[in-house]
Write an enzyme that holds these catalytic residues in place. Sequence first.
Site, PDB file in Angstrom:
ATOM      1  N   ASP A 171       0.854  -1.180   0.000  1.00  0.00           N
ATOM      2  CA  ASP A 171       0.000   0.000   0.000  1.00  0.00           C
ATOM      3  C   ASP A 171       0.895   1.236   0.000  1.00  0.00           C
ATOM      4  O   ASP A 171       1.784   1.366   0.842  1.00  0.00           O
ATOM      5  CB  ASP A 171      -0.901   0.005   1.244  1.00  0.00           C
ATOM      6  CG  ASP A 171      -1.791   1.235   1.299  1.00  0.00           C
ATOM      7  OD1 ASP A 171      -2.801   1.266   0.572  1.00  0.00           O
ATOM      8  OD2 ASP A 171      -1.466   2.160   2.069  1.00  0.00           O
ATOM      9  N   GLU A 254      -1.646  -1.459  -5.976  1.00  0.00           N
ATOM     10  CA  GLU A 254      -2.869  -0.827  -6.436  1.00  0.00           C
ATOM     11  C   GLU A 254      -2.615   0.154  -7.566  1.00  0.00           C
ATOM     12  O   GLU A 254      -1.528   0.697  -7.716  1.00  0.00           O
ATOM     13  CB  GLU A 254      -3.563  -0.109  -5.275  1.00  0.00           C
ATOM     14  CG  GLU A 254      -2.683   0.913  -4.595  1.00  0.00           C
ATOM     15  CD  GLU A 254      -3.346   1.538  -3.389  1.00  0.00           C
ATOM     16  OE1 GLU A 254      -4.575   1.450  -3.275  1.00  0.00           O
ATOM     17  OE2 GLU A 254      -2.637   2.127  -2.565  1.00  0.00           O
ATOM     18  N   CYS A 308     -13.109  -4.081   6.402  1.00  0.00           N
ATOM     19  CA  CYS A 308     -12.592  -4.854   7.535  1.00  0.00           C
ATOM     20  C   CYS A 308     -12.388  -6.308   7.117  1.00  0.00           C
ATOM     21  O   CYS A 308     -12.953  -6.776   6.125  1.00  0.00           O
ATOM     22  CB  CYS A 308     -13.584  -4.768   8.701  1.00  0.00           C
ATOM     23  SG  CYS A 308     -13.096  -5.737  10.153  1.00  0.00           S
ATOM     24  N   CYS A 325     -13.205  -1.214  12.962  1.00  0.00           N
ATOM     25  CA  CYS A 325     -14.452  -1.631  12.319  1.00  0.00           C
ATOM     26  C   CYS A 325     -15.651  -1.248  13.186  1.00  0.00           C
ATOM     27  O   CYS A 325     -15.689  -1.553  14.385  1.00  0.00           O
ATOM     28  CB  CYS A 325     -14.432  -3.141  12.085  1.00  0.00           C
ATOM     29  SG  CYS A 325     -15.923  -3.754  11.275  1.00  0.00           S
ATOM     30  N   CYS A 328     -17.510  -5.004  13.974  1.00  0.00           N
ATOM     31  CA  CYS A 328     -16.936  -6.021  14.865  1.00  0.00           C
ATOM     32  C   CYS A 328     -15.917  -5.459  15.843  1.00  0.00           C
ATOM     33  O   CYS A 328     -15.456  -6.171  16.741  1.00  0.00           O
ATOM     34  CB  CYS A 328     -16.301  -7.146  14.048  1.00  0.00           C
ATOM     35  SG  CYS A 328     -14.774  -6.665  13.182  1.00  0.00           S
ATOM     36  N   ASP A 335      -3.052   1.742   7.149  1.00  0.00           N
ATOM     37  CA  ASP A 335      -2.295   1.421   5.932  1.00  0.00           C
ATOM     38  C   ASP A 335      -1.948  -0.057   5.861  1.00  0.00           C
ATOM     39  O   ASP A 335      -1.876  -0.629   4.769  1.00  0.00           O
ATOM     40  CB  ASP A 335      -1.022   2.269   5.862  1.00  0.00           C
ATOM     41  CG  ASP A 335      -1.328   3.738   5.619  1.00  0.00           C
ATOM     42  OD1 ASP A 335      -2.379   4.017   5.004  1.00  0.00           O
ATOM     43  OD2 ASP A 335      -0.535   4.603   6.040  1.00  0.00           O
TER      44      ASP A 335
END
Length: 351
Positions: A171, A254, A308, A325, A328, A335
């Site tokens: 990332d 990405e 998540c 999240c 949950c 990152d």
Amino acid sequence: MPTITLRLELYKPTKVKQDMYERMTEVNTAFANWLLNHPELNQATSKIFKEFSSQRFPSAIVNQTIREVKSQKKKQKAKTFQKRWCCFNNQNLKIEKKGDFYTAAFPTLEKKIGVPVVVRPYQQTWLDRIIDGTAKQGTATLYKKKTKWYLAVAITFDVQQREETKVMGVDLGLRYIAVASVGTKSLFFRGNQCAFIRRRYAALRRRFGKAKKLHMIRKIGDKESRWMKDMNHQISRQIVRFALANGVGVIRMEDLTGIRKRAKSAKEAGRSLHSWAFHQLQTMIAYKAEMAGIRVEWVNPTYTSQTCRCGYRDKGNRNGIHFQCKKCGYTIHADLNGAINIAKAISGFAA
């Protein structure tokens, strides 16, 4: 097969040789521009040079220029080439080792002789591979940068694909330039120090701008670009080594289209990284991985920072570098979560 380009500096060419290289470049540029408008370009051979000029010019360069003008004419929007460097194919450039020195012999306006080149330690391995035949030499370009002359030599080589099945996600972002994740292991590259240096360069540019010292602004820009390139080399090298050490067979990254839009405010800590050379960093990671036999895949970055591990997706899951999240309660570095989701390719592969 992977391809890399070695930039070999010619070792202290004499003034006579430098003048000759300049003349060769001028003639080749004029010839290339003349070819652009020639009605029989597609059928051209080296004999066509006689129509352009009666002076002596190496047919090897003429043939290579004809091939390149043919291939670029369809893509060339400009009607003229500003500069057309002389190029040589693998049959016209010979690299040899004489004692502890390497030479490169290529056609010139005089006889073909070996010219000594400056060889860095990492370049020596590739030149040895060219000589022993384990790497294939491609097209070479003779060019000048500032006051020095170089040969840019393309090299192709075979790589055995690694059989490992582990996938690593990388990332890239603003607060952390890069975060890599494979299994339970991760590697972080903080952006704060780089952002500090970028701000220092920006301050220098503003100061020189007020003083109208444009030459110093250009000098600062060149220095910053070299520093950034060196940083990207260091980061990409460490990422690929991390992948090799952890048995990675695939690296996923990405598509970074629109990365500069990620910052929500001008006050964001990583604002000085907006113009960071992310594409350059990705390219370096990709070719270093390819050289190591690691496959590179590109994924759609959509929702990688919001999703998540439980599958719940919400924009509010992420707050800066913190991820929690809302369904949950799972918490993790934002990152790192993105790198994990990139490795999983949760949004599919890029088109």
